[in-house]
Motif scaffolding. Sequence first.
Motif, mmCIF file in Angstrom:
data_model
loop_
_atom_site.group_PDB
_atom_site.id
_atom_site.type_symbol
_atom_site.label_atom_id
_atom_site.label_comp_id
_atom_site.label_asym_id
_atom_site.label_seq_id
_atom_site.Cartn_x
_atom_site.Cartn_y
_atom_site.Cartn_z
ATOM 1 N N TRP A 1 -11.209 -15.554 1.221
ATOM 2 C CA TRP A 1 -11.469 -16.555 2.233
ATOM 3 C C TRP A 1 -12.886 -17.040 2.066
ATOM 4 N N HIS A 8 -17.783 -15.761 0.385
ATOM 5 C CA HIS A 8 -16.418 -15.266 0.559
ATOM 6 C C HIS A 8 -16.382 -14.072 1.503
ATOM 7 N N ILE A 10 -13.913 -10.867 2.811
ATOM 8 C CA ILE A 10 -12.762 -10.059 2.429
ATOM 9 C C ILE A 10 -12.449 -9.129 3.590
ATOM 10 N N GLN A 14 -9.103 -4.294 2.572
ATOM 11 C CA GLN A 14 -8.886 -4.569 1.152
ATOM 12 C C GLN A 14 -9.967 -3.944 0.272
ATOM 13 N N ILE A 15 -11.012 -3.424 0.871
ATOM 14 C CA ILE A 15 -12.126 -2.874 0.100
ATOM 15 C C ILE A 15 -11.851 -1.413 -0.235
ATOM 16 N N VAL A 21 -11.857 -3.915 -4.846
ATOM 17 C CA VAL A 21 -10.792 -4.135 -3.867
ATOM 18 C C VAL A 21 -9.633 -3.210 -4.220
ATOM 19 N N VAL A 25 -4.269 -6.099 -5.043
ATOM 20 C CA VAL A 25 -4.593 -7.263 -4.209
ATOM 21 C C VAL A 25 -4.732 -8.514 -5.076
ATOM 22 N N THR A 26 -5.401 -8.394 -6.208
ATOM 23 C CA THR A 26 -5.582 -9.546 -7.105
ATOM 24 C C THR A 26 -4.230 -10.088 -7.562
ATOM 25 N N LEU A 29 -2.514 -12.044 -4.876
ATOM 26 C CA LEU A 29 -3.102 -13.379 -4.765
ATOM 27 C C LEU A 29 -2.627 -14.311 -5.876
ATOM 28 N N PRO A 35 -5.098 -17.372 0.317
ATOM 29 C CA PRO A 35 -5.638 -16.069 0.720
ATOM 30 C C PRO A 35 -5.234 -15.640 2.133
ATOM 31 N N GLU A 36 -5.180 -16.576 3.072
ATOM 32 C CA GLU A 36 -4.802 -16.210 4.434
ATOM 33 C C GLU A 36 -3.330 -15.811 4.512
ATOM 34 N N TRP A 39 -3.026 -12.355 3.018
ATOM 35 C CA TRP A 39 -3.425 -11.309 3.966
ATOM 36 C C TRP A 39 -2.357 -11.109 5.033
#
Length: 79
Positions: A1, A8, A10, A14-15, A21, A25-26, A29, A35-36, A39
Amino acid sequence: WKATRRGHLIPAEQIAGPGRVVTGVTEVLEIIKDPELAWAFLSQEWPFVDGVARPIDKLKAGEVGEVLDAAPGFGTSFS
C-alpha cells in the motif's frame, strides 16, 4: 500500500522479521494484483481442505501451496 508521506505501508501481520515479509505474500500479490484486495484475502477466514483458516496464518505455518491454490478464487462468485 502506498501512503502519501510515509512511502509504502505493510500490515504488521505480514512482517516476518527485519526486512522480511511472510513467505508467500509476494506470490499472493502476483495473483491478486491489488494490495488491498490481497490483504482482504489474507486476513479473512477462507475454506481450506482441512477447515476454515485465515490465509496469512496458513502462510505463517508454511502452507504456502494451499494459499496460492486458493488465491485465484478470491472474489469470484458461484452460480
